[in-house]
Write a protein that holds these residues in place. Structure first.
Motif, PDB file in Angstrom:
ATOM      1  N   LEU A 466       0.823  -1.206   0.000  1.00  0.00           N
ATOM      2  CA  LEU A 466       0.000   0.000   0.000  1.00  0.00           C
ATOM      3  C   LEU A 466       0.860   1.260   0.000  1.00  0.00           C
ATOM      4  O   LEU A 466       0.660   2.169  -0.828  1.00  0.00           O
ATOM      5  CB  LEU A 466      -0.928  -0.022   1.212  1.00  0.00           C
ATOM      6  N   ALA A 467       1.819   1.332   0.913  1.00  0.00           N
ATOM      7  CA  ALA A 467       2.649   2.526   1.017  1.00  0.00           C
ATOM      8  C   ALA A 467       3.540   2.701  -0.212  1.00  0.00           C
ATOM      9  O   ALA A 467       3.598   3.783  -0.814  1.00  0.00           O
ATOM     10  CB  ALA A 467       3.496   2.450   2.291  1.00  0.00           C
ATOM     11  N   ALA A 468       4.242   1.625  -0.591  1.00  0.00           N
ATOM     12  CA  ALA A 468       5.143   1.731  -1.747  1.00  0.00           C
ATOM     13  C   ALA A 468       4.358   1.997  -3.024  1.00  0.00           C
ATOM     14  O   ALA A 468       4.802   2.776  -3.884  1.00  0.00           O
ATOM     15  CB  ALA A 468       5.962   0.451  -1.880  1.00  0.00           C
ATOM     16  N   GLY A 469       3.190   1.372  -3.168  1.00  0.00           N
ATOM     17  CA  GLY A 469       2.416   1.553  -4.388  1.00  0.00           C
ATOM     18  C   GLY A 469       1.938   2.979  -4.563  1.00  0.00           C
ATOM     19  O   GLY A 469       2.123   3.587  -5.630  1.00  0.00           O
ATOM     20  N   LEU A 470       1.317   3.552  -3.542  1.00  0.00           N
ATOM     21  CA  LEU A 470       0.799   4.921  -3.669  1.00  0.00           C
ATOM     22  C   LEU A 470       1.931   5.936  -3.801  1.00  0.00           C
ATOM     23  O   LEU A 470       1.853   6.879  -4.605  1.00  0.00           O
ATOM     24  CB  LEU A 470      -0.079   5.256  -2.459  1.00  0.00           C
ATOM     25  N   TRP A 471       2.993   5.754  -3.012  1.00  0.00           N
ATOM     26  CA  TRP A 471       4.103   6.713  -3.060  1.00  0.00           C
ATOM     27  C   TRP A 471       4.765   6.708  -4.435  1.00  0.00           C
ATOM     28  O   TRP A 471       5.011   7.771  -5.028  1.00  0.00           O
ATOM     29  CB  TRP A 471       5.117   6.364  -1.974  1.00  0.00           C
ATOM     30  N   TRP A 487       2.479   0.461 -10.293  1.00  0.00           N
ATOM     31  CA  TRP A 487       2.632   0.557  -8.833  1.00  0.00           C
ATOM     32  C   TRP A 487       1.272   0.771  -8.160  1.00  0.00           C
ATOM     33  O   TRP A 487       0.989   0.178  -7.100  1.00  0.00           O
ATOM     34  CB  TRP A 487       3.579   1.702  -8.490  1.00  0.00           C
ATOM     35  N   ALA A 488       0.441   1.617  -8.751  1.00  0.00           N
ATOM     36  CA  ALA A 488      -0.872   1.844  -8.158  1.00  0.00           C
ATOM     37  C   ALA A 488      -1.706   0.569  -8.170  1.00  0.00           C
ATOM     38  O   ALA A 488      -2.437   0.283  -7.209  1.00  0.00           O
ATOM     39  CB  ALA A 488      -1.600   2.959  -8.913  1.00  0.00           C
ATOM     40  N   ALA A 489      -1.590  -0.211  -9.247  1.00  0.00           N
ATOM     41  CA  ALA A 489      -2.367  -1.451  -9.347  1.00  0.00           C
ATOM     42  C   ALA A 489      -2.010  -2.416  -8.224  1.00  0.00           C
ATOM     43  O   ALA A 489      -2.892  -2.941  -7.531  1.00  0.00           O
ATOM     44  CB  ALA A 489      -2.140  -2.091 -10.708  1.00  0.00           C
ATOM     45  N   ILE A 533      -2.372  11.349  -5.957  1.00  0.00           N
ATOM     46  CA  ILE A 533      -1.702  11.026  -7.229  1.00  0.00           C
ATOM     47  C   ILE A 533      -2.174  11.965  -8.331  1.00  0.00           C
ATOM     48  O   ILE A 533      -1.375  12.438  -9.155  1.00  0.00           O
ATOM     49  CB  ILE A 533      -1.961   9.559  -7.598  1.00  0.00           C
ATOM     50  N   ALA A 534      -3.471  12.248  -8.356  1.00  0.00           N
ATOM     51  CA  ALA A 534      -4.018  13.103  -9.415  1.00  0.00           C
ATOM     52  C   ALA A 534      -3.419  14.503  -9.377  1.00  0.00           C
ATOM     53  O   ALA A 534      -3.213  15.133 -10.426  1.00  0.00           O
ATOM     54  CB  ALA A 534      -5.533  13.171  -9.292  1.00  0.00           C
ATOM     55  N   ARG A 535      -3.139  15.014  -8.190  1.00  0.00           N
ATOM     56  CA  ARG A 535      -2.552  16.354  -8.097  1.00  0.00           C
ATOM     57  C   ARG A 535      -1.120  16.403  -8.612  1.00  0.00           C
ATOM     58  O   ARG A 535      -0.611  17.489  -8.914  1.00  0.00           O
ATOM     59  CB  ARG A 535      -2.596  16.833  -6.645  1.00  0.00           C
ATOM     60  N   ALA A 536      -0.463  15.236  -8.704  1.00  0.00           N
ATOM     61  CA  ALA A 536       0.909  15.197  -9.219  1.00  0.00           C
ATOM     62  C   ALA A 536       0.951  14.943 -10.716  1.00  0.00           C
ATOM     63  O   ALA A 536       2.038  14.918 -11.298  1.00  0.00           O
ATOM     64  CB  ALA A 536       1.704  14.114  -8.491  1.00  0.00           C
ATOM     65  N   LEU A 541      -4.907  16.653 -12.077  1.00  0.00           N
ATOM     66  CA  LEU A 541      -6.292  16.197 -11.945  1.00  0.00           C
ATOM     67  C   LEU A 541      -6.858  15.665 -13.253  1.00  0.00           C
ATOM     68  O   LEU A 541      -8.036  15.836 -13.563  1.00  0.00           O
ATOM     69  CB  LEU A 541      -7.176  17.333 -11.415  1.00  0.00           C
ATOM     70  N   GLU A 542      -6.013  14.988 -14.018  1.00  0.00           N
ATOM     71  CA  GLU A 542      -6.484  14.419 -15.282  1.00  0.00           C
ATOM     72  C   GLU A 542      -7.180  13.074 -15.068  1.00  0.00           C
ATOM     73  O   GLU A 542      -8.044  12.675 -15.850  1.00  0.00           O
ATOM     74  CB  GLU A 542      -5.308  14.244 -16.241  1.00  0.00           C
ATOM     75  N   GLY A 543      -6.818  12.373 -14.012  1.00  0.00           N
ATOM     76  CA  GLY A 543      -7.467  11.100 -13.713  1.00  0.00           C
ATOM     77  C   GLY A 543      -6.982   9.972 -14.591  1.00  0.00           C
ATOM     78  O   GLY A 543      -7.795   9.259 -15.196  1.00  0.00           O
ATOM     79  N   GLY A 544      -5.663   9.770 -14.659  1.00  0.00           N
ATOM     80  CA  GLY A 544      -5.091   8.726 -15.497  1.00  0.00           C
ATOM     81  C   GLY A 544      -5.286   7.339 -14.904  1.00  0.00           C
ATOM     82  O   GLY A 544      -6.081   7.120 -13.980  1.00  0.00           O
ATOM     83  N   ALA A 545      -4.511   6.389 -15.452  1.00  0.00           N
ATOM     84  CA  ALA A 545      -4.672   4.986 -15.059  1.00  0.00           C
ATOM     85  C   ALA A 545      -4.348   4.774 -13.587  1.00  0.00           C
ATOM     86  O   ALA A 545      -5.021   3.998 -12.898  1.00  0.00           O
ATOM     87  CB  ALA A 545      -3.783   4.102 -15.928  1.00  0.00           C
ATOM     88  N   ALA A 546      -3.309   5.437 -13.080  1.00  0.00           N
ATOM     89  CA  ALA A 546      -2.946   5.261 -11.671  1.00  0.00           C
ATOM     90  C   ALA A 546      -4.066   5.733 -10.756  1.00  0.00           C
ATOM     91  O   ALA A 546      -4.409   5.076  -9.759  1.00  0.00           O
ATOM     92  CB  ALA A 546      -1.651   6.017 -11.369  1.00  0.00           C
TER      93      ALA A 546
END
Length: 912
Positions: A466-471, A487-489, A533-536, A541-546
């Motif tokens: 969870l931590a490594a994936g989101l970061w 990573w998000a998946a 993630i979206a803010r980065a 705020l495009e809302g990509g796959a991650a």
């Protein structure tokens, strides 16, 4: 064994030669195609000028090559041909290192050439001669030297000329001479005389032949004659392999491959009475590190992958001896493999902003993850307490992938194995293995009972992913979206699977508020992580796959939370209502995934309804009509889906909105059908035996689905929706004809039609489908082919006729209307009167709706009534009923005739 070794090495050498030849042929064909295109385009080549220094250094060599080239070319070749040959020649300055035969050559500046047809033909003839004289001669010569040395040893053995010691000494001297000869030729300034014949690099061929002979000599000294012990033989063979790999720095990748094969085969050739795993893995670590350094220096990806493959194979083979396996040795070789990958092979290899991955990383990722799987699920290893070290190996894989972004295959391997391990603890289906037998799969038996250690390992791995994936997903959200999505998946999939597995193994499956709280916390974390993630992203705020993976994971966590905290009924109701939340979120964010999350809620509710149509279970469903669990269980999702469709129509207005509209219509129809069936059957809506009521529900669903598909197709045209809607309509008609009229008709089955006068089985099975089919026929006019609307209209008329006829029989016979009870005279007369009334009604509707189908149906029905009166009523009825039957028929027919006369007279006046 000696002859087998010779044959094996010869086969490997021939395979390498054939592979290189195929690649060279392809390169020549591409160059000829480029030259042919230049000839056809008529481009004039620029004059190629050599500097004075280059001309002075290469004068002798140029003349030595240009003259044979001129001799080979036919006399018809014009003067530019020799100039072309000179321009294509490659000179290596004397002070520079000579590249190996299979190393990537430096790209030379391309100059367009004009090649006449005769010159092109001469070039092709010269290529054949060059291949035969330079490449094949050298390759076959190298193989001949290696085999000749071994055959010489064999001859001396058979003839008894020398003793074993002398023969081995001679073989060793021959191998050393070949290696020294190759090095001597290289150091004396050997150059490849003709372009594209680097594969015939003579120093490398001699070195390979010498290494081959030295391998055979050491093995014969140990395995055949026993002159040296296993320790010395092992050391010598390993030294020869590593030295051969090192020599590849100046001789090319193929030589490194030969050395690597010899080094990896060495432990097989040397048998020991007391095998030492530390000696084996220490040796493999040295070979792997040396190969990694050399492969990194020359960027030889295939060599690096082969080294990882060999090390991994040895690790798995060692683990097959599960009772005697040493955990520290397994962890040591795994750590060395990861260290070579991260600190040697991937060191300084690409920037973090680059997308893609390093394909050689697939090999160590697969083997190390497989070893972790063995430590975690194999019965012997689990009993020895190796599950925790196995989990630490998975953490090391994730850490390496985090440290080296291009090693993302390690993340996939670790995630897949983590999922397999935790699916394996769920009783009764368990992923088990038996490494001693080489088996891995689903065996249906738990390999280890759940315990506190399993729980702690699951919690730890879930937090790591969870931590490594989101970061890391946020880290690469703008620069490498595919990597961020990966990573998000796994930051979503692994924690969710672990949570599900731990709940099913250790939790209370009825209600478990502790696990529900964890799931709710996971909803918050994943939703906040998706926004983070979206803010980065770039743009933000495009809302990509991650982001989609994170928010989708939050939705799945919410689904688990509802199942953990609530019973069956409330879970279905709240799950349907939850479809509103992502639709409302579209007011603030335009993430594409939000609408699809609402659709996922629809699918989840459909799954629950299909599993349990009673919402709360048949034993807990109240018998009270309408006001029972069916009303909120189907009605609340219908309202929620309708609101979500309305909200999406005002924000995204895409296909999710159309799907939500379809879901709202479907659940509205299901609500009505289920409430009617519940009321009709006294609170029982499902049965093992097929009934007409059950089939009626299926028919209503099919007709409703046809209308929904037409509506969606009108807003978003699609051939799938168009033909799908017609297919559903045809299926509903087939249901009516086969089931309603024939198989399940209460006239033939004598099934109870219910005790309620109006809302009974006939209402559900005939009147409602008649109204639905008629509505669909009217709605589809002008939107679907005429035959489709006509078919539905005809079926609607037949259903209405059947309902009216059967209702009359129920009026006379009561709840059971089977044919066996016969017909009364009043009942027979009533049928005639009813059919005439229906015929007149159909005629009126056909004229009003301008429907020829309805007018034809009315004519057919009246014709049936006429036949019944003349053929049946005349013989069966008596007295006043027979007279009334004929009087009524006559009046109706005269009225119809008068109606048509006035209709035709009015039409004639309008035309006139």
């Amino acid at each position: 064994m000696f002859e087998s070794l010779i044959g094996l090495v010869a086969i490997i050498a021939l395979f390498v030669i054939i592979s290189r030849q195929q690649s060279r042929i392809g390169l020549i064909e591409r160059e000829l195609g480029a030259l042919r295109s230049l000839v056809l385009s008529g481009v004039v080549p620029p004059v190629v000028r050599l500097s004075d220094q280059e001309a002075a250094e290469g004068k002798a060599h140029t003349s030595s090559v240009a003259a044979p080239a001129a001799d080979i070319a036919p006399a018809a070749i014009s003067d530019p041909a020799p100039a072309m040959v000179q321009a294509m020649e490659v000179e290596i300055p004397a002070g520079e290192s000579v590249p190996g035969p299979w190393s990537a050559p430096e790209a030379a500046p391309e100059t367009p050439e004009v090649v006449p047809a005769a010159a092109a033909q001469a070039a092709r003839q010269s290529d054949v001669e060059t291949a035969l004289g330079t490449r094949w001669a050298v390759w076959v010569g190298g193989i001949a030297l290696a085999l000749g040395g071994l055959f010489l040893i064999r001859y001396t053995i058979e003839a008894g000329i020398f003793g074993p010691g002398v023969r081995l000494t001679m073989a060793a001297v021959l191998g050393l001479v070949l290696v020294a000869g190759g090095e001597f030729i290289r150091r004396t300034g050997f150059k490849v005389p003709v372009q594209d014949v680097a594969g015939a690099y003579i120093p490398a061929i001699l070195t390979a032949a010498g290494a081959f002979i030295l391998f055979g000599t050491v093995y014969a000294a140990h395995g055949v004659y026993g002159f040296i012990g296993p320790a010395l033989a092992f050391t010598l063979l390993g030294a020869i392999g590593i030295a051969t790999i090192a020599a590849a720095l100046v001789h090319g990748q193929a030589l490194a491959g030969i050395g690597l094969v010899g080094a990896m085969v060495t432990p097989v050739l040397i048998a020991s009475q007391a095998p030492n795993p530390w000696a084996l893995f220490g040796y493999l670590a040295i070979v792997l590190a040396a190969t990694g350094v050399i492969a990194r220096m020359r960027d030889w990806q295939a060599l690096m992958a082969a080294a990882f493959f060999g090390t991994g194979i040895w690790t798995i083979l060692y683990m097959t001896d599960a009772p005697g396996a040493d955990l520290s040795a397994i962890l040591f070789i795994d750590a060395v493999t990861l260290a070579v990958l991260a600190l040697v092979w991937l060191s300084g290899r690409g920037s973090e902003a680059e997308s893609g991955f390093d394909w050689p990383s697939i090999v160590p990722g697969a083997f190390i993850a497989f070893s972790a799987l063995g430590l975690s699920v194999d019965a012997t290893f689990v009993a020895a307490g190796y599950a925790l070290p196995g989990a630490l190996v998975l953490v090391a894989l994730v850490a390496t992938a985090f440290f080296r972004p291009r090693a993302v295959p390690l993340l996939h391997a670790a995630g897949l194995v983590t999922v397999m391990i935790h699916l394996g603890i769920i009783p009764p289906t368990t992923i088990g293995s038996d490494f001693s037998q080489g088996n891995l799969g689903f065996d249906g038996l738990p390999v280890a009972a759940g315990n506190a250690l399993t729980l702690r390992i699951g919690i730890g791995l879930g937090l790591v992913f969870l931590a490594a994936g989101l970061w890391t997903a946020r880290r690469f959200a703008a620069s490498a979206r595919t990597r961020a999505a990966s990573w998000a998946a796994w930051g979503v999939i692994a924690p969710l699977v672990i949570l599900l597995a731990l709940w099913l193994t250790f939790g209370n499956l009825d209600r478990d508020f502790a696990y529900a709280a964890v799931a709710a916390l996971l909803v918050v974390i994943l939703a906040a992580g998706g926004e983070w993630i979206a803010r980065a992203e770039e743009p933000p705020l495009e809302g990509g796959a991650a982001v989609s993976f994170a928010l989708g994971g939050a939705a799945v966590a919410g689904l688990l939370m509802l199942h953990m905290a609530f019973g069956s009924g409330w879970t279905t109701i709240l799950l349907g209502a939850a479809a509103i939340m992502p639709a409302l979120a579209t007011r603030r964010r335009s993430y594409p995934v939000l609408g699809w999350i609402s659709i996922a809620a629809v699918i989840a509710v459909l799954g629950r309804v299909a599993f349990d149509p009673t919402i709360v279970g048949a034993g807990f469903l109240s018998t009270t009509p309408v006001f029972n669990w069916l009303l909120p269980g189907y009605g609340v999702p219908a309202l929620a889906f309708g609101f979500a469709a309305w909200q999406l129509a005002h924000t995204t207005n895409g296909r999710p909105r159309l799907a939500m509209e379809a879901a709202a219509a479907l659940f509205t129809l299901l609500t009505l059908a289920m409430l009617v069936r519940h009321a009709m059957h006294g609170g029982v809506i499902n049965s093992d035996a097929p009934t007409l009521a059950e089939q009626a529900i299926y028919t209503l669903i099919a007709i409703g689905a046809g209308a929904i598909l037409i509506a969606i197709d009108r807003r978003s045209p699609s051939s799938v929706l168009r033909y799908g809607s017609m297919a559903v309509g045809v299926v509903s008609v087939a249901f009516v004809v086969i089931q309603h009229f024939l198989v399940l008709n209460p006239l033939f089955t004598d099934e109870s039609t219910g005790r309620i006068p109006v809302f009974n089985l006939l209402f559900l099975a005939y009147l409602l489908p008649a109204v639905a089919a008629g509505g669909l026929a009217l709605y589809s006019r002008g939107k679907r082919p005429k035959w489709y609307s006509a078919m539905l209209a005809l079926v609607a008329a037949l259903l209405a006729f059947a309902y009216a006829t059967l209702s009359v029989r129920r009026l006379f016979k009561g709840e059971f209307i089977g044919l066996w009870s016969g017909l009364g005279q009043l009942e027979t007369y009533t049928y005639s009167a009813l059919w005439l009334v229906i015929g007149v009604a159909l005629l009126t509707a056909g004229v009003w709706l301008k429907s020829q189908v309805l007018r034809i149906a009315s004519a057919g029905l009246i014709a049936v009534a006429v036949l019944k009166v003349f053929l049946f009523d005349m013989s069966e009825l008596e007295g006043v009923l027979r007279a009334l039957s004929f009087i009524g028929l006559g009046a109706v027919l005269i009225g119809i005739g008068l109606f048509y006369q006035r209709l035709l007279t009015r039409a004639a006046k309008e035309k006139g």
